[in-house]
Scaffold this active site. Sequence first.
Site, PDB file in Angstrom:
ATOM      1  N   HIS A  17       0.870  -1.196   0.000  1.00  0.00           N
ATOM      2  CA  HIS A  17       0.000   0.000   0.000  1.00  0.00           C
ATOM      3  C   HIS A  17       0.894   1.230   0.000  1.00  0.00           C
ATOM      4  O   HIS A  17       1.307   1.718   1.059  1.00  0.00           O
ATOM      5  CB  HIS A  17      -0.914  -0.049   1.234  1.00  0.00           C
ATOM      6  N   HIS A  19       1.255   4.841  -2.350  1.00  0.00           N
ATOM      7  CA  HIS A  19       0.897   5.731  -3.462  1.00  0.00           C
ATOM      8  C   HIS A  19       2.187   6.386  -3.939  1.00  0.00           C
ATOM      9  O   HIS A  19       2.811   7.133  -3.179  1.00  0.00           O
ATOM     10  CB  HIS A  19      -0.094   6.800  -3.005  1.00  0.00           C
ATOM     11  N   HIS A 197      -9.592   1.066  -1.296  1.00  0.00           N
ATOM     12  CA  HIS A 197      -9.548   1.681   0.030  1.00  0.00           C
ATOM     13  C   HIS A 197     -10.961   1.582   0.600  1.00  0.00           C
ATOM     14  O   HIS A 197     -11.940   1.961  -0.071  1.00  0.00           O
ATOM     15  CB  HIS A 197      -9.170   3.156  -0.069  1.00  0.00           C
ATOM     16  N   GLU A 200     -11.333   3.370   5.918  1.00  0.00           N
ATOM     17  CA  GLU A 200     -10.307   4.287   6.443  1.00  0.00           C
ATOM     18  C   GLU A 200     -11.065   5.360   7.235  1.00  0.00           C
ATOM     19  O   GLU A 200     -10.943   5.438   8.453  1.00  0.00           O
ATOM     20  CB  GLU A 200      -9.500   4.899   5.289  1.00  0.00           C
ATOM     21  N   ASP A 278       1.764   3.992   2.906  1.00  0.00           N
ATOM     22  CA  ASP A 278       0.713   4.818   2.298  1.00  0.00           C
ATOM     23  C   ASP A 278       1.333   5.987   1.510  1.00  0.00           C
ATOM     24  O   ASP A 278       1.543   5.861   0.310  1.00  0.00           O
ATOM     25  CB  ASP A 278      -0.275   5.312   3.366  1.00  0.00           C
ATOM     26  N   ASP A 279       1.597   7.101   2.191  1.00  0.00           N
ATOM     27  CA  ASP A 279       2.178   8.291   1.550  1.00  0.00           C
ATOM     28  C   ASP A 279       3.346   8.772   2.410  1.00  0.00           C
ATOM     29  O   ASP A 279       3.217   9.748   3.162  1.00  0.00           O
ATOM     30  CB  ASP A 279       1.112   9.395   1.449  1.00  0.00           C
TER      31      ASP A 279
HETATM   32  N1  ADE Z   1      -4.656   8.791  -1.891  1.00  0.00           N
HETATM   33  C1  ADE Z   1      -3.411   8.825  -1.394  1.00  0.00           C
HETATM   34  N2  ADE Z   1      -3.411   8.422  -0.119  1.00  0.00           N
HETATM   35  C2  ADE Z   1      -4.690   8.101   0.202  1.00  0.00           C
HETATM   36  C3  ADE Z   1      -5.326   7.607   1.363  1.00  0.00           C
HETATM   37  N3  ADE Z   1      -4.672   7.349   2.494  1.00  0.00           N
HETATM   38  N4  ADE Z   1      -6.662   7.421   1.320  1.00  0.00           N
HETATM   39  C4  ADE Z   1      -7.346   7.679   0.202  1.00  0.00           C
HETATM   40  N5  ADE Z   1      -6.793   8.131  -0.910  1.00  0.00           N
HETATM   41  C5  ADE Z   1      -5.463   8.344  -0.926  1.00  0.00           C
HETATM   42 ZN    ZN Z   2      -3.767   4.731   0.557  1.00  0.00          ZN
END
Ligand code: ADE
Ligand code: ZN
Length: 338
Positions: A17, A19, A197, A200, A278-279
């Site tokens: 996971h 991005h 997703h 969340e 994630d990011d």
């Molecule tokens: N796009 C990038 N990170 C995300 C996240 N945590 N949830 C939804 N969309 C995303």
């Molecule tokens: Zn994500």
Amino acid sequence: MTDLTTLAANAPKAELHLHIEGSFEPELMFEIAGRNDVDLPFKSVEEIRAAYDFSNLQEFLDIYYQGMSVLLKEQDFYDLTWAYLQRAAADHVIHTEIFFDPQGHTERGVAFADAVGGIARALGDAQDKLGISSKLIMCYLRHLPEEDALVTWDEAQPFLSLIDGVGLDSSEVGHPPSKFKAVFAKARDAGLHVVAHAGEEGPPAYVWEALDDLQVDRIDHGNRALEDAKLVKRLAEEGMCLTVCPLSNLKLCVIDDMKNHPIPAMLAAGLKPCVNADDPSYFGGYVNDNFAALIAALPLTRADIEALLRNSFEGSFMDEGDKKAALARLDAYLAEAS
Ligand code: ADE
Ligand code: ZN
């Protein structure tokens, strides 16, 4: 006796996971903005980092889409992806399944071919130079209509040999998985993997829809599934992997404190979470930082860490032979690190 943070840090692992646009470090963002002659609304790297203070998913997404707007050329996508892959190699990631958001680029006039081409070229180099295998997952932006996702599906057709799966991201609440039933059916019919997703910020009902309407192979996040005992039972029975992102959850206020992260409850309920970034550039850490934050805050056992590491390979889309080999490599590492 190896401490758990070191055990997790040095272990071979998969990341499921991630991005790629969320791995855009401010230093590289400035460099690419400069060579593309794009203005950023920030004067310095420090000013960008100071802006990374979010109280929910939408606040993050607004700045995330702004950041990716400097990506214009194939080489920009290559450089972004290569930077992540080098960082992943340092964390002993041996397999990664990364997301990209084509609509975040094509809606700005960037050619689909340049985005997917640059990313795929870096993934190829990672196999050759870093020994990292990979899969590429194209995500639809759920705040846009399904018609737009269908257009993106058509645009992706010439590049399907580079794309292994389809996912669903962006603003969750108000955009349930059922909105994308038709476009996901096309991906499944074409033999692609599908993920979404769900849970969340959105309710357990969205996780049900991801399972029933989209027929996903994995759930991204899934935190709120724990609110529904029947759903937990279904996810456990199906052995569904949850790609969980602890530092993201903290930064986006999905949890109030790492001490309250749901990973221990997920493991206790027989679910199959794995740990992901994630990011990472926006949330303060790559995959090993996520393991370290969990271990510092929670009474996790060695068996828990081993399960999280195993789940990363078991939940992956590696073919069976590669999966077996990766799990054997992890087992050998764990036997050695006693
Ligand atoms: N796009 C990038 N990170 C995300 C996240 N945590 N949830 C939804 N969309 C995303
Ligand atoms: Zn994500």
